[in-house]
Design a protein around this motif. Structure first.
Motif, PDB file in Angstrom:
ATOM      1  N   GLY A 131       9.588 -76.486  62.663  1.00 28.12           N
ATOM      2  CA  GLY A 131       9.928 -75.182  62.114  1.00 28.12           C
ATOM      3  C   GLY A 131       9.865 -75.163  60.600  1.00 28.12           C
ATOM      4  N   ILE A 132      10.463 -74.146  60.016  1.00 22.08           N
ATOM      5  CA  ILE A 132      10.384 -73.914  58.574  1.00 22.08           C
ATOM      6  C   ILE A 132      11.300 -74.858  57.816  1.00 22.08           C
ATOM      7  CG2 ILE A 132      10.803 -72.219  56.740  1.00 22.08           C
ATOM      8  CD1 ILE A 132      10.003 -70.068  58.741  1.00 22.08           C
ATOM      9  N   GLN A 133      10.756 -75.481  56.783  1.00 23.71           N
ATOM     10  CA  GLN A 133      11.494 -76.369  55.887  1.00 23.71           C
ATOM     11  C   GLN A 133      11.411 -75.811  54.462  1.00 23.71           C
ATOM     12  OE1 GLN A 133      13.085 -79.132  56.975  1.00 23.71           O
ATOM     13  NE2 GLN A 133      12.119 -79.614  58.941  1.00 23.71           N
ATOM     14  N   THR A 148      13.116 -72.385  42.000  1.00 21.37           N
ATOM     15  CA  THR A 148      12.252 -71.709  42.953  1.00 21.37           C
ATOM     16  C   THR A 148      12.175 -72.533  44.227  1.00 21.37           C
ATOM     17  OG1 THR A 148      10.101 -70.654  43.297  1.00 21.37           O
ATOM     18  CG2 THR A 148      10.097 -72.776  42.167  1.00 21.37           C
ATOM     19  N   VAL A 149      11.930 -71.858  45.346  1.00 23.81           N
ATOM     20  CA  VAL A 149      11.826 -72.507  46.656  1.00 23.81           C
ATOM     21  C   VAL A 149      10.486 -72.152  47.278  1.00 23.81           C
ATOM     22  CG1 VAL A 149      12.698 -72.512  49.023  1.00 23.81           C
ATOM     23  CG2 VAL A 149      14.293 -72.635  47.115  1.00 23.81           C
ATOM     24  N   ILE A 150       9.838 -73.135  47.875  1.00 18.63           N
ATOM     25  CA  ILE A 150       8.611 -72.923  48.632  1.00 18.63           C
ATOM     26  C   ILE A 150       8.848 -73.428  50.050  1.00 18.63           C
ATOM     27  CG2 ILE A 150       6.125 -73.319  48.741  1.00 18.63           C
ATOM     28  CD1 ILE A 150       6.984 -71.968  46.157  1.00 18.63           C
ATOM     29  N   ASN A 151       8.498 -72.626  51.038  1.00 19.23           N
ATOM     30  CA  ASN A 151       8.633 -73.034  52.436  1.00 19.23           C
ATOM     31  C   ASN A 151       7.357 -73.704  52.945  1.00 19.23           C
ATOM     32  OD1 ASN A 151      10.499 -70.043  53.093  1.00 19.23           O
ATOM     33  ND2 ASN A 151      11.322 -72.121  52.959  1.00 19.23           N
ATOM     34  N   TYR A 152       7.547 -74.612  53.872  1.00 20.49           N
ATOM     35  CA  TYR A 152       6.429 -75.198  54.603  1.00 20.49           C
ATOM     36  C   TYR A 152       6.891 -75.406  56.041  1.00 20.49           C
ATOM     37  CZ  TYR A 152       8.894 -79.668  53.985  1.00 20.49           C
ATOM     38  OH  TYR A 152       9.829 -80.663  53.996  1.00 20.49           O
ATOM     39  N   THR A 153       5.988 -75.726  56.944  1.00 24.45           N
ATOM     40  CA  THR A 153       6.319 -75.798  58.367  1.00 24.45           C
ATOM     41  C   THR A 153       6.013 -77.168  58.939  1.00 24.45           C
ATOM     42  OG1 THR A 153       5.847 -73.436  58.647  1.00 24.45           O
ATOM     43  CG2 THR A 153       5.873 -74.785  60.639  1.00 24.45           C
ATOM     44  N   ILE A 154       6.954 -77.711  59.697  1.00 20.69           N
ATOM     45  CA  ILE A 154       6.722 -78.899  60.513  1.00 20.69           C
ATOM     46  C   ILE A 154       6.252 -78.412  61.881  1.00 20.69           C
ATOM     47  CG2 ILE A 154       7.770 -80.899  61.649  1.00 20.69           C
ATOM     48  CD1 ILE A 154       7.513 -81.257  58.659  1.00 20.69           C
ATOM     49  N   SER A 210      17.161 -73.086  48.945  1.00 19.02           N
ATOM     50  CA  SER A 210      16.662 -73.031  50.306  1.00 19.02           C
ATOM     51  C   SER A 210      16.514 -71.570  50.707  1.00 19.02           C
ATOM     52  CB  SER A 210      17.641 -73.746  51.245  1.00 19.02           C
ATOM     53  OG  SER A 210      17.216 -73.671  52.587  1.00 19.02           O
ATOM     54  N   THR A 211      15.987 -71.341  51.898  1.00 19.89           N
ATOM     55  CA  THR A 211      15.944 -69.996  52.462  1.00 19.89           C
ATOM     56  C   THR A 211      16.750 -69.991  53.758  1.00 19.89           C
ATOM     57  OG1 THR A 211      13.865 -70.501  53.607  1.00 19.89           O
ATOM     58  CG2 THR A 211      13.716 -69.427  51.450  1.00 19.89           C
ATOM     59  N   SER A 212      17.161 -68.814  54.185  1.00 16.40           N
ATOM     60  CA  SER A 212      18.054 -68.693  55.345  1.00 16.40           C
ATOM     61  C   SER A 212      17.386 -69.102  56.654  1.00 16.40           C
ATOM     62  CB  SER A 212      18.567 -67.256  55.463  1.00 16.40           C
ATOM     63  OG  SER A 212      17.491 -66.354  55.615  1.00 16.40           O
ATOM     64  N   ASN A 213      16.046 -69.101  56.696  1.00 16.19           N
ATOM     65  CA  ASN A 213      15.348 -69.466  57.932  1.00 16.19           C
ATOM     66  C   ASN A 213      14.966 -70.940  57.999  1.00 16.19           C
ATOM     67  OD1 ASN A 213      13.486 -69.220  55.884  1.00 16.19           O
ATOM     68  ND2 ASN A 213      11.939 -68.156  57.099  1.00 16.19           N
ATOM     69  N   THR A 214      15.439 -71.743  57.032  1.00 16.43           N
ATOM     70  CA  THR A 214      15.162 -73.179  57.049  1.00 16.43           C
ATOM     71  C   THR A 214      15.945 -73.861  58.163  1.00 16.43           C
ATOM     72  OG1 THR A 214      14.767 -73.183  54.668  1.00 16.43           O
ATOM     73  CG2 THR A 214      15.268 -75.296  55.678  1.00 16.43           C
ATOM     74  N   VAL A 215      15.297 -74.764  58.880  1.00 16.85           N
ATOM     75  CA  VAL A 215      15.955 -75.442  60.004  1.00 16.85           C
ATOM     76  C   VAL A 215      17.066 -76.351  59.502  1.00 16.85           C
ATOM     77  CG1 VAL A 215      13.858 -75.360  61.392  1.00 16.85           C
ATOM     78  CG2 VAL A 215      14.351 -77.392  60.028  1.00 16.85           C
ATOM     79  N   ASN A 216      17.999 -76.643  60.385  1.00 13.28           N
ATOM     80  CA  ASN A 216      19.098 -77.557  60.091  1.00 13.28           C
ATOM     81  C   ASN A 216      18.712 -78.954  60.561  1.00 13.28           C
ATOM     82  OD1 ASN A 216      21.458 -78.960  59.754  1.00 13.28           O
ATOM     83  ND2 ASN A 216      22.661 -77.783  61.241  1.00 13.28           N
ATOM     84  N   ASN A 217      18.276 -79.789  59.621  1.00  8.85           N
ATOM     85  CA  ASN A 217      17.904 -81.163  59.964  1.00  8.85           C
ATOM     86  C   ASN A 217      19.109 -82.058  60.207  1.00  8.85           C
ATOM     87  OD1 ASN A 217      14.821 -81.329  59.546  1.00  8.85           O
ATOM     88  ND2 ASN A 217      15.512 -80.324  57.667  1.00  8.85           N
ATOM     89  N   MET A 218      20.321 -81.520  59.984  1.00  9.06           N
ATOM     90  CA  MET A 218      21.537 -82.320  60.111  1.00  9.06           C
ATOM     91  C   MET A 218      22.275 -82.071  61.421  1.00  9.06           C
ATOM     92  SD  MET A 218      21.850 -84.227  57.390  1.00  9.06           S
ATOM     93  CE  MET A 218      23.552 -84.727  57.661  1.00  9.06           C
TER      94      MET A 218
END
Length: 347
Positions: A131-133, A148-154, A210-218
């Motif tokens: 998902g989105i990171q 600044t934040v940039i999103n990328y996807t796993i 971060s952005t609100s749609n970033t996955v929780n890796n924790m």
């Protein structure tokens, strides 16, 4: 007739050193290669990688992982292993790891001017959560801070993927050429809502990491997160990773942290004193020995130092950042030697 090729001056794609990241292939780990629990603003394992684990109930370790050459072209990687899950991220919680790039290495970015340059961030990443990171870049120190934040996807779980991210030029704020200013490049593991204040892809003075749609890796102790081949370069296009020798990377790392270990060979530092232990214990004037210690490179700043001495203790003098007094204790020959010392001048 021989064919002569002439190249126009200035047409090379790369001139000089291009990667602003130090130890991007995660080769150097002076402190430890083993897993160490992440602290708050601490450097624990792979050189130049700082960790933050704040407020939440989760925990993670960082370590140097090996065996990734076939997939990435780099044998070593920085590995995050979640050891304590945080399934509900509170607004003030944050978990991340990052590198700080000192201002003296960034003046050619021309930030704060009409000629400000963009950055290209490229890296290999492997994560359990798809998902989105979020990856953030921040300018901090003298003057106004910007982020600044940039999103990328796993796309695939537990599989190495190569990513390239473009960071827009910052025209609103200069990078002061001083010891307290730096640019951070950070990977978000999980981030509370208090740090999602802004729009991805734009610079802001708000708390945007971060952005609100970033996955929780924790959210599970089954989660891992790996990064290697990290490169930050100036320009409009990302290029192949700049491979530097291990010796070069070690030397660059030693500007910020230097670990000396006495191997028992010719490289150890001996402290000899003409005074007996009884005379030293009695505190006779000038009853001390001096042994100069030379750093392999000029450090970023006067370092804090931690030293281990065989046969006694080693106390730091207050008069100079590099002065130490060896307390000889009860050794019969009045001789000591350093077994290890750490010099820390991290940003």
């Amino acid at each position: 007739m021989a064919l002569i090729k002439v190249k126009a001056r200035g047409t090379d794609n790369v001139t000089g050193r291009k990667n602003l990241i130090i130890n991007g292939a995660m080769q150097v780990a002076q402190r430890s290669t083993a897993a160490v629990q992440a602290g708050n603003g601490t450097y624990d394992t792979v050189d130049r990688m700082m960790t933050w684990s704040v407020a939440g109930g989760g925990t993670f370790t960082g370590s140097q992982s090996t065996g990734h050459q076939l997939a990435t072209g780099h044998d070593t990687a920085y590995k995050v292993d979640v050891t304590g899950a945080d399934t509900s991220i509170a607004s003030g919680d944050y978990y991340e790891f990052l590198q700080r790039i000192e201002a003296k290495n960034l003046q050619h970015l021309r930030w704060g001017t009409a000629a400000a340059k963009k950055l290209q961030v490229s890296f290999w990443v492997r994560a359990t959560k798809t998902g989105i990171q979020s990856l953030f870049v921040s300018k901090q120190g003298t003057g106004t801070d910007y982020r600044t934040v940039i999103n990328y996807t796993i796309s695939v779980s537990d599989t190495w993927e190569h990513k390239t991210i473009e960071v827009p030029a910052l025209t609103a704020s200069t990078i002061a050429n001083d010891a307290s200013t730096y640019v951070q490049v950070g990977f978000i593991l999980a981030m509370g809502s208090s740090f999602q204040n802004g729009t991805a892809g734009t610079w802001t003075t708000n708390s945007l990491y971060s952005t609100s749609n970033t996955v929780n890796n924790m959210d599970s102790t089954s989660n891992d997160f790996y990064v290697t081949g990290l490169q930050v370069e100036v320009g409009d296009t990302a290029t192949d990773f700049e491979h530097r020798s291990f010796g070069e990377e070690l030397s660059l790392c030693q500007r910020y942290f230097y670990k000396f270990i006495n191997t028992g060979l010719s490289d150890h530092y001996n402290f000899y004193s003409p005074y007996s232990p009884a005379q030293i214990t009695a505190g006779l004037p000038n009853s001390s020995a001096i042994c100069p210690m030379t750093f392999p490179v000029t450090m970023r700043a006067a370092p804090s130092m931690t030293t281990t001495l065989s046969g006694g203790t080693l106390n730091r003098q207050t008069s100079t950042p590099f002065g130490y007094v060896a307390q000889m204790g009860t050794t019969s020959n009045g001789t000591h030697y350093i077994t290890q010392y750490l010099a820390n001048a991290e940003l």
